[in-house]
Design a protein around this motif. Structure first.
Motif, mmCIF file in Angstrom:
data_model
loop_
_atom_site.group_PDB
_atom_site.id
_atom_site.type_symbol
_atom_site.label_atom_id
_atom_site.label_comp_id
_atom_site.label_asym_id
_atom_site.label_seq_id
_atom_site.Cartn_x
_atom_site.Cartn_y
_atom_site.Cartn_z
ATOM 1 N N PHE A 160 -13.649 -18.876 26.152
ATOM 2 C CA PHE A 160 -12.263 -19.208 25.844
ATOM 3 C C PHE A 160 -12.040 -20.659 26.226
ATOM 4 O O PHE A 160 -12.865 -21.272 26.900
ATOM 5 N N ARG A 161 -10.933 -21.226 25.791
ATOM 6 C CA ARG A 161 -10.580 -22.589 26.169
ATOM 7 C C ARG A 161 -9.472 -22.543 27.214
ATOM 8 O O ARG A 161 -8.491 -21.829 27.046
ATOM 9 N N ASP A 162 -9.643 -23.337 28.270
ATOM 10 C CA ASP A 162 -8.610 -23.394 29.300
ATOM 11 C C ASP A 162 -7.470 -24.310 28.839
ATOM 12 O O ASP A 162 -7.477 -24.807 27.706
ATOM 13 N N LYS A 163 -6.513 -24.544 29.718
ATOM 14 C CA LYS A 163 -5.334 -25.341 29.351
ATOM 15 C C LYS A 163 -5.683 -26.777 28.986
ATOM 16 O O LYS A 163 -4.917 -27.458 28.319
ATOM 17 N N ARG A 164 -6.838 -27.237 29.420
ATOM 18 C CA ARG A 164 -7.297 -28.587 29.068
ATOM 19 C C ARG A 164 -8.277 -28.560 27.901
ATOM 20 O O ARG A 164 -8.978 -29.526 27.652
ATOM 21 N N TYR A 165 -8.348 -27.416 27.228
ATOM 22 C CA TYR A 165 -9.192 -27.211 26.049
ATOM 23 C C TYR A 165 -10.687 -27.255 26.344
ATOM 24 O O TYR A 165 -11.491 -27.443 25.437
ATOM 25 N N ARG A 166 -11.047 -27.077 27.605
ATOM 26 C CA ARG A 166 -12.462 -26.988 27.966
ATOM 27 C C ARG A 166 -12.933 -25.558 27.732
ATOM 28 O O ARG A 166 -12.212 -24.610 28.037
ATOM 29 N N VAL A 167 -14.137 -25.414 27.220
ATOM 30 C CA VAL A 167 -14.690 -24.086 26.990
ATOM 31 C C VAL A 167 -15.159 -23.513 28.325
ATOM 32 O O VAL A 167 -15.894 -24.160 29.072
ATOM 33 N N ARG A 168 -14.690 -22.316 28.615
ATOM 34 C CA ARG A 168 -15.035 -21.584 29.837
ATOM 35 C C ARG A 168 -15.627 -20.225 29.427
ATOM 36 O O ARG A 168 -15.450 -19.783 28.315
ATOM 37 N N THR A 169 -16.305 -19.599 30.359
ATOM 38 C CA THR A 169 -16.837 -18.276 30.088
ATOM 39 C C THR A 169 -16.091 -17.235 30.909
ATOM 40 O O THR A 169 -15.605 -17.515 32.003
ATOM 41 N N CYS A 170 -16.028 -16.064 30.352
ATOM 42 C CA CYS A 170 -15.428 -14.912 31.016
ATOM 43 C C CYS A 170 -16.472 -13.804 31.032
ATOM 44 O O CYS A 170 -16.925 -13.355 29.972
ATOM 45 N N PRO A 171 -16.879 -13.356 32.216
ATOM 46 C CA PRO A 171 -17.878 -12.272 32.261
ATOM 47 C C PRO A 171 -17.286 -10.978 31.722
ATOM 48 O O PRO A 171 -16.126 -10.663 31.964
ATOM 49 N N VAL A 172 -18.092 -10.254 30.974
ATOM 50 C CA VAL A 172 -17.664 -8.945 30.464
ATOM 51 C C VAL A 172 -18.782 -7.936 30.664
ATOM 52 O O VAL A 172 -19.966 -8.288 30.711
ATOM 53 N N SER A 173 -18.401 -6.679 30.787
ATOM 54 C CA SER A 173 -19.391 -5.599 30.932
ATOM 55 C C SER A 173 -18.946 -4.429 30.083
ATOM 56 O O SER A 173 -18.669 -3.350 30.577
ATOM 57 N N TRP A 174 -18.852 -4.696 28.800
ATOM 58 C CA TRP A 174 -18.481 -3.593 27.914
ATOM 59 C C TRP A 174 -19.684 -3.095 27.175
ATOM 60 O O TRP A 174 -20.740 -3.628 27.198
#
Length: 176
Positions: free
Chosen positions: A162-176
């Motif tokens: 996803f992009r944070d408020k400064r439009y930097r790409v960040r990752t979000c861990p998921v376990s689905w």
């Protein structure tokens, strides 16, 4: 495993039914499911909603985006079945629990997959009013396809982006 990915579109907006507490009054305009095992999409309208509910109940796993608090609530107007008890991965719920804030499907898809949605729910309501059901089904199918791709990516990579408020790409861990 019988996985069913789905999305619904509505006939009315939140404002028209008196807010989020009245989701059941929004009415189903169209819904689409995708079964990865055989690569098929199925289209539903209010007239065929029973088939949609039957397909969801027959699934080993239901995958959606905001499906527990929205899509299932829309469908509760058509069934007394406890849909929230179905084995479900609600990707929005997973991302919210991991990050502490909501990130929309379009935001996750653009950062993770480099793709975006073709319209939005308000446009789909307008199309319903104009009798443009096929356009709603096409849009909904594209959303289901994006939902499946995002789910599949998360399963394989154990994260989405996803992009944070400064439009930097960040990752979000998921376990689905």
């Amino acid at each position: 495993m019988n996985i069913v990915v789905f999305d619904v579109e509505t006939q009315r907006t939140f404002d028209e039914v008196g807010g989020r507490q009245n989701i059941r009054k929004m009415g189903l305009s169209a819904a689409v499911t995708y079964t990865p095992a055989d690569g098929t999409f199925h289209h539903y309208t209010e007239e065929t909603v029973g088939g949609l509910i039957a397909q969801l109940k027959a699934a080993d796993l239901v995958v959606g985006f905001n499906c527990i608090s929205f899509d299932y609530e829309v469908l509760r107007a058509y069934t007394d079945e406890p849909l929230e008890r179905l084995p479900t991965v609600d990707m929005l719920d997973h991302v919210y629990r991991a990050l502490g804030f909501r990130v929309g499907l379009d935001g996750l898809a653009s950062a993770t997959l480099g793709t975006s949605k073709s319209a939005d729910g308000l446009q789909a309501v307008q199309w319903f009013r104009e009798g443009r059901i096929q356009e709603i089904l096409d849009y909904c199918e594209q959303d289901v396809n994006v939902t499946w791709q995002l789910y599949d990516y998360g399963c394989k990579q154990k994260h989405v982006k996803f992009r944070d408020k400064r439009y930097r790409v960040r990752t979000c861990p998921v376990s689905w």
